[in-house]
Design an enzyme around this catalytic site. Structure first.
Site, PDB file in Angstrom:
ATOM      1  N   GLY A 151       7.137 -10.109  -6.502  1.00  0.00           N
ATOM      2  CA  GLY A 151       7.615 -10.307  -5.136  1.00  0.00           C
ATOM      3  C   GLY A 151       6.513  -9.915  -4.188  1.00  0.00           C
TER       4      GLY A 151
ATOM      5  N   GLY B 248       3.961  -8.022  -2.644  1.00  0.00           N
ATOM      6  CA  GLY B 248       3.242  -6.775  -2.879  1.00  0.00           C
ATOM      7  C   GLY B 248       3.527  -6.115  -4.203  1.00  0.00           C
TER       8      GLY B 248
ATOM      9  CE  LYS C 125       5.562  -0.821  -1.205  1.00  0.00           C
ATOM     10  NZ  LYS C 125       6.546   0.020  -0.516  1.00  0.00           N
TER      11      LYS C 125
ATOM     12  CG  ASP D 197      11.944  -1.917   6.389  1.00  0.00           C
ATOM     13  OD1 ASP D 197      12.497  -2.754   7.131  1.00  0.00           O
ATOM     14  OD2 ASP D 197      10.942  -2.181   5.706  1.00  0.00           O
TER      15      ASP D 197
END
Length: 671
Positions: free
Chosen positions: A367, A369, A384, A481
């Site tokens: 996905g 990063g 990541k 977030d």
């Protein structure tokens, strides 16, 4: 040859020599250690409530058993853990604190023993504390997390008295006072010290439960020092159990116990024989170990050089250069991590990660990063890769590593390790085979596997994860977030919240904070945060409400205005719900698997979470209760935030509306 190996061998020989010296010439400390410990003063020591009791077979007792199971299951991999079990009024809160020198197996054994002892010593008590040899354990029907309690301290002293108590008292007081200040600002709230006293050495230890603030830790230890100096200054050793902290001092190294012997040890012949045994056994073993280590080091060095050469041919950005910048960054952001923590959160070699991901090839991409990686044992993990070109990247990396090291929950993604290589910063996570939620939710073909029961399970899992961050973890964390791409799905489609780079900790009794730098994703940001920079736990509740509506409808909020049906998904849901047409929001793929009443209830809960005024939004504790209790009456939601954001004064309430805060135990403070 690696310096650490030489150091470990030298330390081993010194340990044997030191042990022999103690064997050859017994001191007051050794006599105390072997013969004078008072079994009557050994743990367990307990504090029991005499005012509140529970009955056998009650819901409180069942919740208490579940709490014991949860705490015991976590004790093998973390020395401190707190959690709660059940719902009010039978909710029970509990924590354990293993002393920082204790390994995982001993910690688990101590916590298991404590759960047995506390029931025997405090039968049917709704609030109890027990201190064991290697840990202390506490539970209550009241939420005590992060609260200082210095009542009922339990001091214990050895029966052997010191020859000069006033001199000894002054030295001990100075040692413990310095340790209290040091522990208060240590990441583990733990400190030890060895202080010479005549022909012996004082070994001292202090520790606080890590849900306390630095000031609370220092206050707890100062009270403990005062209590221990009042009762026990004439003894050669003492310990004190407190609900919130612990201290101990002895004339022997109890936190790194050295072996002792009860054999007859008088005379130089005994010493000479022991030294001969040491020389004849240890020296050959050390030589063999050195030889094996040297051969292994040569082989690994050759392999490492070969790997670096291979990577260097793929591009200059992937050269492994251990410069000053890298060292400084590691020291600045990760100082205070002890050896045990290093083992729990390993540092991955950048060259190995780069080679294993084929130089971060897109063919391994999971996905945005993230890439897949197979470790040496065949286990698949996710890598990541954070941006290294900006200060924001460094800040996000530091925040995410330090935060996620301190929180553990089944609905939060687990961090396995990290890597820093010049400007490159990598996080190694557990691998989630079903990728992120948006990957399945917003694709018509993949969304078919998300039937109603799975979507309900995902919603409830996200809610529990947020509740843990807001109320049940030792830190009060705002994610800031929350969105579908930051919710990962494991093999059984269970959700795990990820990406803590934007997260913030709310200290003490604060309920909101302000920032001039707005970060996050539009469409999921609460209006007071997007417009005024105000964020609180209610900001996460808003994001959760948007996410809930997206999950049950299969419609993305961002870009919904292009449908020309309404400015946003929230506005459209609000309109249909008020017109009694909420079922029109139903995802067509759910026709055969959903319950219409349950669907409308979830829309109702979602609209409560996205109300424009943060004051009227429920807390995640209330949300979890609403999701579980189908019979709970829900208040009518106020206008959702689909136009201009505002944050009204909390003294201005609508007398005709029903505030959802009636269901919660906390809320945003007035400003």
């Amino acid at each position: 040859m690696p310096h650490f190996l030489i150091y470990e061998i030298t330390k081993f020989i010194f340990w044997l020599a030191r042990g022999t010296a103690r064997v050859a010439k017994p001191s007051e400390a050794l006599i105390y250690e072997l013969a004078c410990a008072d079994p009557l003063n050994d743990p367990p020591d307990e504090l029991c409530s005499s005012t509140t009791n529970y009955t056998a077979g009650s819901r409180f007792e069942n919740n208490l058993k579940d709490l014991f199971l949860s705490l015991s299951s976590n004790s093998s991999f973390t020395r401190f853990y707190n959690t709660s079990s059940g719902n009010d009024p039978d909710r029970v809160y509990g924590l354990y604190m293993c002393f920082n020198y204790v390994n995982g197996n001993d910690c688990q054994s101590c916590v298991s023993l404590a759960t047995t002892d506390i029931v025997k010593l405090c039968p049917n008590s709704k609030e109890a504390f027990v201190g064991e040899e290697l840990c202390q354990f506490r539970y209550s029907n009241q939420n005590f997390f992060g609260q200082l309690n210095v009542t009922g301290n339990i001091p214990k002293q050895n029966e052997v008295n010191i020859s000069e108590p006033q001199l000894f008292k002054g030295v001990v007081n100075n040692v413990l006072s310095n340790l209290a200040k040091k522990a208060a600002f240590d990441p583990n709230m733990y400190a030890t010290r060895e202080e010479p006293f005549k022909d012996d050495t004082i070994y001292a230890l202090v520790q606080c439960s890590t849900d306390l603030s630095a000031n609370q830790c220092n206050s707890c230890l100062q009270k403990a020092i005062s209590d221990i100096q009042t009762c026990c200054f004439f003894s050669v050793g003492a310990r004190l159990f407190s609900r919130s902290c612990y201290l101990r001092y002895e004339f022997y190294n109890f936190y790194q116990v050295l072996p002792s012997s009860t054999d007859n040890m008088n005379g130089e012949s005994s010493v000479r024989k022991i030294w001969m045994i040491i020389i004849l056994t240890v020296v050959p073993v050390c030589l063999v170990v050195v030889l094996i280590a040297f051969v292994y080091w040569l082989a690994m060095n050759k392999k490492s050089k070969k790997r670096k050469n291979e990577i260097a041919t793929q591009g200059p950005i992937f050269r492994t250069v251990h410069g000053q910048h890298n060292t400084d960054f590691q020291h600045q952001n990760f100082q205070g991590r002890n050896e045990q923590q290093d083992q729990e959160l390993p540092y991955f070699d950048f060259a190995s990660v780069s080679a294993a991901t084929d130089n971060f090839s897109d063919s391994n991409k999971l996905g945005e990063g993230a890439l897949a990686l197979f470790t040496s044992n065949g286990k698949q993990v996710a890598v990541k890769r954070l941006s290294g070109c900006s200060e924001q990247g460094s800040s996000e990396f530091t925040t995410e590593v330090l935060l996620i090291m301190k929180v553990q929950h089944k609905n939060l993604v687990r961090l396995l390790g990290f890597c820093i290589e010049r400007e490159e910063k990598l996080l190694i996570y557990e691998y989630m085979p079903n990728s992120s939620l948006d990957f399945s939710l917003f694709d018509a073909n993949r969304r078919e596997q998300l039937n109603w029961s799975r979507r309900i399970n995902i919603i409830n899992g996200i809610a529990r994860g947020l509740l843990y961050l807001h109320e049940d973890s030792r830190l009060r964390i705002i994610h800031r977030d929350l969105k579908p791409s930051n919710v990962l799905l494991d093999n059984d489609m269970n959700p795990k919240i990820s990406d803590f780079g934007m997260a913030r900790i709310i200290e003490g009794n604060e309920h909101e904070a302000n920032t001039a730098k707005i970060v996050g994703t539009y469409g999921y940001m609460a209006p007071e945060y997007a417009m005024e920079g105000l964020y609180s736990i209610k900001s996460d509740v808003y994001s959760f409400g948007v996410l809930l509506l997206e999950i049950i409808t299969g419609i993305r909020n961002a870009g919904f205005h292009q449908s020309k049906r309404a400015p946003s998904l929230l506005a459209y849901a609000w309109k249909l719900w008020n017109e009694g047409k909420g079922l029109e929001l139903m995802d067509p793929l759910l026709t055969n698997s959903f319950s219409s009443d349950e669907f409308l209830r979830y829309i109702h809960i979602g609209l409560l979470c996205v109300q424009e005024d943060a004051y009227y939004r429920p807390t995640m504790f209330s949300v979890v209760q609403m999701l579980k209790a189908q019979t709970m009456t829900l208040c009518r939601p106020e206008r959702p935030a689909f136009s201009v954001g505002r944050f009204t004064d909390h003294y201005e309430t609508n007398p005709n509306s029903c505030s959802v805060n009636g269901l919660t135990s906390s809320g945003v403070l007035p400003r």
